[in-house]
Design an enzyme around this catalytic site. Structure first.
Site, PDB file in Angstrom:
ATOM      1  N   ASP A   7      -2.170   7.452   8.121  1.00 22.36           N
ATOM      2  CA  ASP A   7      -0.990   7.848   7.364  1.00 22.36           C
ATOM      3  C   ASP A   7      -1.262   9.053   6.456  1.00 22.36           C
ATOM      4  O   ASP A   7      -1.124   8.972   5.249  1.00 22.36           O
ATOM      5  CB  ASP A   7      -0.531   6.625   6.549  1.00 22.36           C
ATOM      6  CG  ASP A   7       0.716   6.886   5.731  1.00 22.36           C
ATOM      7  OD1 ASP A   7       1.488   7.792   6.077  1.00 22.36           O
ATOM      8  OD2 ASP A   7       0.905   6.168   4.726  1.00 22.36           O
ATOM      9  N   ASN A  61     -12.052   2.857   6.346  1.00 20.36           N
ATOM     10  CA  ASN A  61     -10.835   2.241   5.820  1.00 20.36           C
ATOM     11  C   ASN A  61     -10.039   1.572   6.920  1.00 20.36           C
ATOM     12  O   ASN A  61      -9.741   2.191   7.947  1.00 20.36           O
ATOM     13  CB  ASN A  61      -9.965   3.316   5.170  1.00 20.36           C
ATOM     14  CG  ASN A  61      -8.668   2.762   4.590  1.00 20.36           C
ATOM     15  OD1 ASN A  61      -8.684   2.092   3.562  1.00 20.36           O
ATOM     16  ND2 ASN A  61      -7.543   3.035   5.253  1.00 20.36           N
ATOM     17  N   GLU A  62      -9.713   0.322   6.701  1.00 22.29           N
ATOM     18  CA  GLU A  62      -8.735  -0.418   7.481  1.00 22.29           C
ATOM     19  C   GLU A  62      -8.846  -0.276   8.990  1.00 22.29           C
ATOM     20  O   GLU A  62      -7.925   0.230   9.630  1.00 22.29           O
ATOM     21  CB  GLU A  62      -7.313   0.014   7.082  1.00 22.29           C
ATOM     22  CG  GLU A  62      -6.936  -0.354   5.674  1.00 22.29           C
ATOM     23  CD  GLU A  62      -5.427  -0.292   5.433  1.00 22.29           C
ATOM     24  OE1 GLU A  62      -4.693   0.196   6.304  1.00 22.29           O
ATOM     25  OE2 GLU A  62      -5.004  -0.747   4.369  1.00 22.29           O
ATOM     26  N   TYR A  98      -0.447  -5.103   0.196  1.00 22.39           N
ATOM     27  CA  TYR A  98       0.906  -4.609  -0.093  1.00 22.39           C
ATOM     28  C   TYR A  98       1.906  -5.758  -0.230  1.00 22.39           C
ATOM     29  O   TYR A  98       3.049  -5.644   0.208  1.00 22.39           O
ATOM     30  CB  TYR A  98       1.312  -3.587   0.987  1.00 22.39           C
ATOM     31  CG  TYR A  98       0.571  -2.278   0.802  1.00 22.39           C
ATOM     32  CD1 TYR A  98       1.064  -1.307  -0.063  1.00 22.39           C
ATOM     33  CD2 TYR A  98      -0.638  -2.039   1.437  1.00 22.39           C
ATOM     34  CE1 TYR A  98       0.370  -0.119  -0.278  1.00 22.39           C
ATOM     35  CE2 TYR A  98      -1.340  -0.861   1.235  1.00 22.39           C
ATOM     36  CZ  TYR A  98      -0.831   0.102   0.377  1.00 22.39           C
ATOM     37  OH  TYR A  98      -1.515   1.277   0.154  1.00 22.39           O
ATOM     38  N   TYR A 115       5.179  -4.065   1.943  1.00 26.85           N
ATOM     39  CA  TYR A 115       5.321  -4.173   3.401  1.00 26.85           C
ATOM     40  C   TYR A 115       5.637  -5.611   3.818  1.00 26.85           C
ATOM     41  O   TYR A 115       6.160  -5.837   4.902  1.00 26.85           O
ATOM     42  CB  TYR A 115       4.056  -3.695   4.121  1.00 26.85           C
ATOM     43  CG  TYR A 115       3.887  -2.193   4.062  1.00 26.85           C
ATOM     44  CD1 TYR A 115       4.866  -1.343   4.577  1.00 26.85           C
ATOM     45  CD2 TYR A 115       2.766  -1.617   3.489  1.00 26.85           C
ATOM     46  CE1 TYR A 115       4.719   0.037   4.524  1.00 26.85           C
ATOM     47  CE2 TYR A 115       2.604  -0.246   3.439  1.00 26.85           C
ATOM     48  CZ  TYR A 115       3.595   0.587   3.956  1.00 26.85           C
ATOM     49  OH  TYR A 115       3.452   1.940   3.901  1.00 26.85           O
ATOM     50  N   GLU A 137      -6.212  -0.586  -2.770  1.00 28.75           N
ATOM     51  CA  GLU A 137      -4.871  -0.026  -2.546  1.00 28.75           C
ATOM     52  C   GLU A 137      -3.843  -1.098  -2.833  1.00 28.75           C
ATOM     53  O   GLU A 137      -3.987  -2.239  -2.379  1.00 28.75           O
ATOM     54  CB  GLU A 137      -4.677   0.406  -1.086  1.00 28.75           C
ATOM     55  CG  GLU A 137      -5.296   1.714  -0.714  1.00 28.75           C
ATOM     56  CD  GLU A 137      -4.932   2.156   0.711  1.00 28.75           C
ATOM     57  OE1 GLU A 137      -3.812   1.865   1.196  1.00 28.75           O
ATOM     58  OE2 GLU A 137      -5.799   2.786   1.341  1.00 28.75           O
ATOM     59  N   TRP A 181      -2.312   2.802  -5.101  1.00 32.35           N
ATOM     60  CA  TRP A 181      -2.121   3.761  -4.004  1.00 32.35           C
ATOM     61  C   TRP A 181      -0.780   4.431  -4.214  1.00 32.35           C
ATOM     62  O   TRP A 181       0.226   3.756  -4.190  1.00 32.35           O
ATOM     63  CB  TRP A 181      -2.136   3.043  -2.657  1.00 32.35           C
ATOM     64  CG  TRP A 181      -2.079   3.982  -1.499  1.00 32.35           C
ATOM     65  CD1 TRP A 181      -0.989   4.283  -0.723  1.00 32.35           C
ATOM     66  CD2 TRP A 181      -3.159   4.763  -0.982  1.00 32.35           C
ATOM     67  NE1 TRP A 181      -1.315   5.193   0.247  1.00 32.35           N
ATOM     68  CE2 TRP A 181      -2.641   5.512   0.109  1.00 32.35           C
ATOM     69  CE3 TRP A 181      -4.501   4.927  -1.340  1.00 32.35           C
ATOM     70  CZ2 TRP A 181      -3.427   6.396   0.847  1.00 32.35           C
ATOM     71  CZ3 TRP A 181      -5.272   5.799  -0.595  1.00 32.35           C
ATOM     72  CH2 TRP A 181      -4.741   6.515   0.481  1.00 32.35           C
ATOM     73  N   LYS A 193       4.229   6.992  -2.448  1.00 29.04           N
ATOM     74  CA  LYS A 193       3.666   5.961  -3.320  1.00 29.04           C
ATOM     75  C   LYS A 193       2.901   6.539  -4.499  1.00 29.04           C
ATOM     76  O   LYS A 193       2.284   5.804  -5.268  1.00 29.04           O
ATOM     77  CB  LYS A 193       2.745   5.031  -2.518  1.00 29.04           C
ATOM     78  CG  LYS A 193       3.501   4.206  -1.483  1.00 29.04           C
ATOM     79  CD  LYS A 193       2.658   3.105  -0.912  1.00 29.04           C
ATOM     80  CE  LYS A 193       3.387   2.415   0.218  1.00 29.04           C
ATOM     81  NZ  LYS A 193       3.510   3.245   1.437  1.00 29.04           N
TER      82      LYS A 193
HETATM   83  C1  BDP Z   1      -2.698   1.664   3.853  1.00 32.78           C
HETATM   84  C2  BDP Z   1      -3.539   2.841   4.287  1.00 32.78           C
HETATM   85  C3  BDP Z   1      -3.092   4.146   3.653  1.00 32.78           C
HETATM   86  C4  BDP Z   1      -1.586   4.267   3.745  1.00 32.78           C
HETATM   87  C5  BDP Z   1      -0.964   3.089   3.019  1.00 32.78           C
HETATM   88  C6  BDP Z   1       0.579   3.157   3.034  1.00 32.78           C
HETATM   89  O1  BDP Z   1      -4.894   2.623   3.984  1.00 32.78           O
HETATM   90  O2  BDP Z   1      -3.725   5.227   4.282  1.00 32.78           O
HETATM   91  O3  BDP Z   1      -1.110   5.480   3.267  1.00 32.78           O
HETATM   92  O4  BDP Z   1      -1.336   1.928   3.697  1.00 32.78           O
HETATM   93  O5  BDP Z   1       1.174   2.651   3.970  1.00 32.78           O
HETATM   94  O6  BDP Z   1      -2.692   0.673   4.789  1.00 32.78           O
HETATM   95  O7  BDP Z   1       1.145   3.745   2.123  1.00 32.78           O
END
Ligand code: BDP
Length: 598
Positions: free
Chosen positions: A179, A412-413, A470, A474, A505, A550, A569
């Protein structure tokens, strides 16, 4: 790898400026470099990403090779010097031609590489430099791109015959499985530097503390003939200790330590000599250690207040932007933050130098992001392991001497597929590989996405558990009561692991200027509610040793139905104006000390 330095024995020539540039038109193919073809293109600035420099949409959506060209002549008085061309970052694959000869190539868009051009570059004679750059991403690159036409956002994968046909028919496109915009080009400085023919090729400094003394271990790596020596000065320029030989241990009585700001980030200067060559670098005396649920800097429990960031700005894209870096440091201080993660790739070296001086703590991350984007087991089908190892090796080689760097993040992830044996074997062995490489023995982690934490076997093995969550955005979107309920169930799980946890984050997209009296998603009020609600839970848990909202600022990303003008964000806008949440954190973090908070 040493940062280029101008001093009594070395010279640095900056090759930045306007370069000729042309996108490959698809007819020439890989590695092709033709002066006339490129010269007919446009002028672009170096360093910068090429994508936002020109109004032609092709610059933004280009997928494949692009070519840069410039000529230059270096002074005749450099005839007896060793000459090295250094590229700080070319994204993602580079082939470099000097007077038509391929002199080096490099995979990976965020770390430096160099080519010794002594004897090839003739002082006093004009030379032509061509850099071919490939921005394609796939299952062998880091960051990773999707193969098979899978889009990152949206329901593009639906079983719709016409859509499937269109995906096969269309021109090749880059499909990042991450992203942030796939900014490409010569993103960081290009320099020529000189050394004497016998030279210092590397310096490693690690430190320890013994009562009031600082302990300094050094290793000087050299090529050619000469005697190596080291001299250490304090901030006033006074020599406090010195040594002879290629390695050794020195003591500094009543040493001043490197502390995160507002403590004193004290720096000493080591000057290393070998024959005619000299090299100086600033370093700090500090220790880093994980003990139980604490992260100790100089033996004291540290609390991470900071951000996930990006290198991202209008027009420059991901191009080196020193003005922006300085502004960011200023905003970090303004918010009383003390740290950030170089999400999701190593940043420009100048930023680490600033952080050393300004006392800002860094979690240093590789570009291993987007690993997945397929229904298959990426660890079985992808061909990226040796590249991942190279990137970790080069990252540590580049950043090992920075006191600001306190932890390595291997990536990352990776997609939710962190459960099978293949995933476990991959990350477990990479963790051991990383540990063995760092002369400073820093903690090692990787950053985990919102997943089934009970099944995940990797995250819990890290020195520090770093989770991106999140809840309320999300999932359980907008319902902060339910979000907190869910978060606490998960935190109960982590509590049992008896390790320190950082929320690396968490966040909510927010449109600056959009206000609501009853907070709902996208409003500035919701962003504050979101953070305030979640932070209150962190405050109750002693093992939560850090909070990295984040993101530091809004940033550009791939277009898609979930993003309007980028990812919003940020606590700051893309041009670094504070949203309400920035003021909220500023107030909160003023009350939270760096040390002994938990
Ligand atoms: C996380 C990712 C990050 C994204 C963020 C998002 O690590 O890179 O920008 O979500 O969705 O999962 O804002």
């Amino acid at each position: 790898m040493l940062y280029p330095e101008i001093n009594e024995s070395r010279n640095v020539i900056d090759l930045g400026g306007a370069w000729s540039f042309r996108l490959d038109d698809g007819t020439h193919g890989e590695g092709w470099a033709d002066s006339a073809f490129i010269s007919e293109g446009v002028q672009v600035p170096v360093p910068a990403s090429y994508n936002d420099i020109n109004e032609d949409l092709e610059f933004r959506k280009h997928c494949g090779w692009a070519y840069y060209r410039r000529t230059f002549t270096i002074p005749k008085n450099l005839a007896d010097e060793r000459l090295v061309l250094r590229f700080d970052a070319v994204t993602h694959y580079a082939k470099v031609y000097l007077d038509g000869e391929l002199i080096t190539e490099h995979k990976g868009g965020f770390l430096p590489f160099e080519a010794d051009v002594t004897g090839k570059l003739v002082p006093g004679k004009e030379a032509e430099l061509i850099v071919a750059v490939d921005n394609r991403i796939n299952h062998s690159t880091l960051p990773m791109g999707n193969e098979g036409g899978t889009a990152f956002f949206g329901s593009d994968n639906a079983d719709v015959p016409s859509v499937i046909a269109a995906k096969k028919w269309r021109r090749p496109v880059n499909l990042p499985n991450f992203d942030f915009f796939n900014y490409a080009g010569i993103n960081r400085p290009v320099r020529l530097y000189t050394t004497p023919m016998s030279y210092i090729s590397d310096v490693t400094i690690t430190t320890g503390i013994d009562g009031s003394s600082g302990i300094v271990h050094y290793v000087i790596t050299t090529e050619g003939n000469g005697e190596a020596s080291i001299e250490i000065r304090d901030g006033s320029g006074k020599v406090v200790t010195e040594g002879k030989g290629n390695s050794g241990t020195l003591h500094i009585e009543n040493a001043r330590l490197w502390w995160p700001y507002p403590g004193e980030p004290y720096l000493y200067k080591a000057t290393v000599r070998f024959g005619e060559d000299a090299y100086s670098l600033d370093f700090g005396i500090r220790t880093v250690k994980v003990e139980g649920t604490r992260f100790l800097i100089n033996g004291r429990p540290f609390y991470f207040k900071g951000f996930g960031k990006h290198e991202d700005s209008a027009i420059h894209g991901r191009g080196f932007d020193f003005v922006l870096d300085m502004k960011d440091i200023s905003m970090i201080h303004w918010m009383d933050a003390n740290s950030f993660r170089t999400s999701h790739y190593p940043y420009a070296e100048e930023m680490y130098q600033l952080c050393d001086r300004e006392g800002i703590v860094i979690i240093d991350e590789t570009p291993a992001v987007g690993m997945g984007g397929t229904t298959e087991d990426i660890y079985r089908i992808g061909n990226f392991r040796s590249h991942h190892e190279d990137v970790i090796k080069d990252l540590i080689a580049r950043d090992k001497n920075h006191p600001s760097v306190v932890m390595w993040s291997m990536g990352n992830e990776p997609d939710v597929v962190t459960y099978p044996d293949s995933a476990y074997d991959y990350w477990h062995s990479l963790y051991e590989y990383t540990k063995a490489l760092d002369p400073d023995g820093r903690p090692v982690t990787f950053v985990c996405n919102q997943n089934n934490y009970e099944r995940d076997r990797i995250t819990r093995e890290m020195d520090v558990i770093c989770i991106n969550r999140y809840y309320g955005w999300y999932n359980l979107s907008g319902d902060m009561e339910a979000a907190v309920y869910a978060l606490n169930i998960e935190l109960d799980f982590w509590e049992k692991q008896n390790k320190p946890v950082i929320m690396t984050e968490y966040g909510a997209d927010t449109l600056p200027g959009f206000h609501l009296s009853s907070p709902e998603m996208f409003s500035e009020e919701f962003q504050v509610l979101y953070y305030d609600t979640i932070n209150k839970e962190f405050d109750k848990r002693s093992f939560m040793i850090g909070e990295h909202p984040w993101n530091f600022a809004d940033f550009n990303t791939i277009q898609g139905p979930m993003r309007a003008d980028g990812n919003r964000k940020g606590l700051l806008t893309r041009d670094r104006r504070p949203k309400m949440a920035a003021h909220y954190f500023r107030k909160r973090w003023k009350e939270i000390p760096n040390f002994d908070y938990k």
